[in-house]
Scaffold this motif. Structure first.
Motif, mmCIF file in Angstrom:
data_model
loop_
_atom_site.group_PDB
_atom_site.id
_atom_site.type_symbol
_atom_site.label_atom_id
_atom_site.label_comp_id
_atom_site.label_asym_id
_atom_site.label_seq_id
_atom_site.Cartn_x
_atom_site.Cartn_y
_atom_site.Cartn_z
ATOM 1 N N VAL A 42 -10.463 -23.249 29.043
ATOM 2 C CA VAL A 42 -10.292 -23.353 27.655
ATOM 3 C C VAL A 42 -10.131 -24.690 27.088
ATOM 4 N N SER A 43 -9.860 -25.797 27.829
ATOM 5 C CA SER A 43 -9.634 -27.089 27.612
ATOM 6 C C SER A 43 -10.981 -27.976 28.056
ATOM 7 N N LYS A 44 -10.860 -29.249 27.573
ATOM 8 C CA LYS A 44 -12.116 -29.928 27.976
ATOM 9 C C LYS A 44 -12.089 -30.095 29.526
ATOM 10 N N SER A 45 -13.341 -29.906 30.279
ATOM 11 C CA SER A 45 -13.542 -30.042 31.651
ATOM 12 C C SER A 45 -14.845 -30.282 32.038
ATOM 13 N N PRO A 46 -15.245 -31.218 32.971
ATOM 14 C CA PRO A 46 -16.688 -31.435 33.283
ATOM 15 C C PRO A 46 -17.291 -30.535 34.325
ATOM 16 N N ILE A 47 -16.582 -29.368 34.531
ATOM 17 C CA ILE A 47 -17.088 -28.405 35.418
ATOM 18 C C ILE A 47 -17.667 -27.068 34.882
ATOM 19 N N ILE A 48 -18.477 -26.495 35.387
ATOM 20 C CA ILE A 48 -18.791 -25.003 35.243
ATOM 21 C C ILE A 48 -18.855 -24.334 36.237
ATOM 22 N N SER A 57 -27.265 -25.647 25.397
ATOM 23 C CA SER A 57 -26.035 -25.050 24.547
ATOM 24 C C SER A 57 -24.794 -26.050 24.448
ATOM 25 N N ILE A 58 -24.541 -26.463 25.508
ATOM 26 C CA ILE A 58 -23.388 -27.612 25.565
ATOM 27 C C ILE A 58 -23.860 -28.948 24.913
ATOM 28 N N MET A 59 -25.169 -29.416 24.918
ATOM 29 C CA MET A 59 -25.553 -30.329 24.329
ATOM 30 C C MET A 59 -25.435 -30.162 22.951
ATOM 31 N N ILE A 60 -25.878 -29.196 22.406
ATOM 32 C CA ILE A 60 -25.789 -29.033 20.995
ATOM 33 C C ILE A 60 -24.596 -28.682 20.478
ATOM 34 N N THR A 61 -23.755 -27.815 20.953
ATOM 35 C CA THR A 61 -22.400 -27.628 20.462
ATOM 36 C C THR A 61 -21.670 -28.984 20.448
ATOM 37 N N SER A 62 -21.917 -29.679 21.504
ATOM 38 C CA SER A 62 -20.970 -30.962 21.684
ATOM 39 C C SER A 62 -21.338 -31.923 20.782
ATOM 40 N N ARG A 63 -22.548 -31.953 20.107
ATOM 41 C CA ARG A 63 -23.012 -32.923 19.012
ATOM 42 C C ARG A 63 -22.517 -32.368 17.775
ATOM 43 N N PHE A 88 -18.916 -35.718 31.872
ATOM 44 C CA PHE A 88 -18.827 -35.141 30.506
ATOM 45 C C PHE A 88 -18.016 -34.091 30.602
ATOM 46 N N PRO A 89 -16.713 -34.232 29.563
ATOM 47 C CA PRO A 89 -15.864 -33.100 29.813
ATOM 48 C C PRO A 89 -16.051 -32.337 28.260
ATOM 49 N N ALA A 90 -16.880 -31.379 28.387
ATOM 50 C CA ALA A 90 -17.198 -30.327 27.459
ATOM 51 C C ALA A 90 -16.042 -29.434 26.911
ATOM 52 N N LEU A 91 -16.000 -29.463 25.720
ATOM 53 C CA LEU A 91 -15.180 -28.406 25.064
ATOM 54 C C LEU A 91 -15.797 -27.081 24.560
ATOM 55 N N ILE A 92 -15.758 -25.672 25.120
ATOM 56 C CA ILE A 92 -16.460 -24.866 24.860
ATOM 57 C C ILE A 92 -15.755 -24.062 23.816
ATOM 58 N N TRP A 110 -19.337 -17.061 43.530
ATOM 59 C CA TRP A 110 -19.237 -18.160 42.829
ATOM 60 C C TRP A 110 -19.536 -19.773 43.324
ATOM 61 N N ASN A 111 -20.635 -20.324 42.182
ATOM 62 C CA ASN A 111 -20.510 -21.896 42.494
ATOM 63 C C ASN A 111 -20.209 -22.622 41.426
ATOM 64 N N SER A 112 -20.352 -23.684 41.317
ATOM 65 C CA SER A 112 -19.762 -24.816 40.373
ATOM 66 C C SER A 112 -20.928 -25.791 40.093
ATOM 67 N N HIS A 113 -20.961 -26.320 38.822
ATOM 68 C CA HIS A 113 -21.743 -27.483 38.493
ATOM 69 C C HIS A 113 -20.838 -28.468 37.826
ATOM 70 N N ARG A 114 -21.243 -29.757 38.000
ATOM 71 C CA ARG A 114 -20.588 -30.958 37.146
ATOM 72 C C ARG A 114 -21.264 -31.396 36.068
#
Length: 410
Positions: free
Chosen positions: A184-190, A212-218, A119-123, A106-110
């Motif tokens: 499940v909560s807001k986080s800036p990490i994928i 997808s993150i951009m669109i759903t966040s908007r 940017f803490p995204a809520l998915i 596994w790796n991660s992106h911010r």
């Protein structure tokens, strides 16, 4: 030719022996749970077994001590002899991922809104899945997306499969599945599957995940009402901060900081969970500095013991009560303890003790014994709490080392 890859789509080129080998990697109890769920979701077309009598049927098989190979053949050659569909194959792969966590990197992106502003995204799973599927359709790319909530960690997992036509344009061929994980909560990490820079399919998936993150966040912020306006592609960026790939999803969850606590340990952990600083919504008189530590930690011994064991076993609760029946139970595990008693002679023969555990859920049973006080939760080692997943191995002077593979099951 199908227009999309649906849950009910059965890949014609999936060999049954490959599916059998995958099924054999799961415990018998997990296979039984999958059979019950699959029959309720996809009723069998042949035979007398149905959703009403499947549990009784499986109980009879369990009494005969049926093993994984026999149950795997029963699934592929009798229950679903026409083949497993995409939903079943995706869920099977996800169960294997959870059962054998060290088999995946596994790796991660911010996520950044600007160069320095995270940017803490809520998915929201349904919205994210729908938007991502539509973006793949725009790319004329066939895909299948499977969502699964992690049984122990607060994580939303998505298995993404891309398909390409065979040379004869007769059916689709599935590429290696790609996993992306959000808290499940807001986080800036994928968190996502480790991939090479030359993997164009993985890069496409990551690009569409970003969109997808951009669109759903908007949409959530009511700044747009549809996904047609995506011209501001610089709204967020995904940055790989150069971390090495990590085995085991649980390990990268703890170290990446996806839940806000990955970089806080020991006495500093209270700052990450908000127990140190006073919240603007809380009453100052209830703070630890006013009431004192003794007043706050004055719990019933049994409740305190349960809290400790819940943390040690990475457990979960249902209606306030601990749940010992894990979704991915360990039915059989073995440890060899080696301790060097004579410290003055490091070459002296160590003392060896073998431990073998069998049962419906080994670590769930040990967890319950700790709750009841039969086992001292303050002294139990991590390898008895499931810290090493499902792996058997040697414990040499307290350090766990996985058994070397010898071509057979332990």
């Amino acid at each position: 030719m199908i227009n999309d890859i649906y849950d009910t789509y059965i890949p014609p080129n999936y060999k049954k022996d490959i599916v059998i080998q995958k099924l054999k990697r799961l415990p018998v109890i997990t296979l039984c749970k999958l059979i019950v769920e699959w029959i309720s979701r996809f009723p069998l077309k042949h035979g007398r077994v149905n959703s009403h009598n499947i549990k009784d049927h499986l109980e009879i098989l369990l009494k005969t001590k049926i093993g994984r190979p026999e149950l795997a053949k029963l699934i592929t050659l009798k229950y679903w002899n026409y083949g497993l569909n995409m939903y079943q194959l995706a869920q099977l792969d996800t169960m294997i991922l959870l059962q054998h966590p060290k088999s995946y990197l596994w790796n991660s992106h911010r996520i950044y809104r600007t160069e320095t502003d995270r940017f803490p995204a809520l998915i929201i799973p349904n919205d994210f899945t729908r938007v991502l599927q539509e973006l793949f359709q725009r790319q004329n790319q066939k895909c299948h997306i499977f969502y699964y909530r992690h049984p122990n960690l607060p994580l939303n997992m998505f298995r993404i499969s891309l398909f390409e036509l065979s040379r004869g344009d007769q059916h689709y061929i599935e590429r290696t599945p790609f996993y992306v994980v959000f808290t499940v909560s807001k986080s800036p990490i994928i968190i996502h599957t480790h991939y090479r820079e030359s993997d164009t399919y993985a890069k496409l998936i990551m690009q569409l995940i970003k969109e997808s993150i951009m669109i759903t966040s908007r949409v959530q912020s009511n700044s747009i009402t549809s996904m047609n306006d995506t011209k501001d592609s610089a709204y967020i960026t995904l940055k790989d901060e150069g971390s090495n790939p990590i085995k085991n999803l649980s390990n990268i969850y703890l170290t990446s900081g996806i839940d806000g606590t990955g970089n806080t340990v020991a006495s500093w952990q209270s700052y990450s969970n908000g127990s140190s600083d006073v919240s603007p919504l809380s009453h100052p008189s209830k703070h630890q500095s006013i009431k004192g530590k003794e007043a706050i930690t004055k719990f019933d011994d049994k409740l305190e013991r349960k809290r400790k064991s819940m943390l040690r076993f990475h457990g979960k609760e249902l209606d306030g009560e601990p749940v010992y029946d894990n979704d991915i139970p360990v039915e059989k595990i073995k440890f060899t303890i080696e301790n060097h008693i004579d410290e003055e002679d490091p070459l002296a023969t160590p003392i060896q003790i073998n431990f073998s555990f069998t049962g419906k859920d080994v670590f769930g049973g040990i967890h319950e014994l700790c709750d009841e006080g039969v086992i001292d939760i303050d002294k139990i080692p991590g390898w008895l709490c499931g810290d090493n997943g499902t792996k058997s191995g040697n414990v040499i002077d307290g350090d766990f080392e996985e058994y070397k593979k010898r071509g057979g099951l332990i």
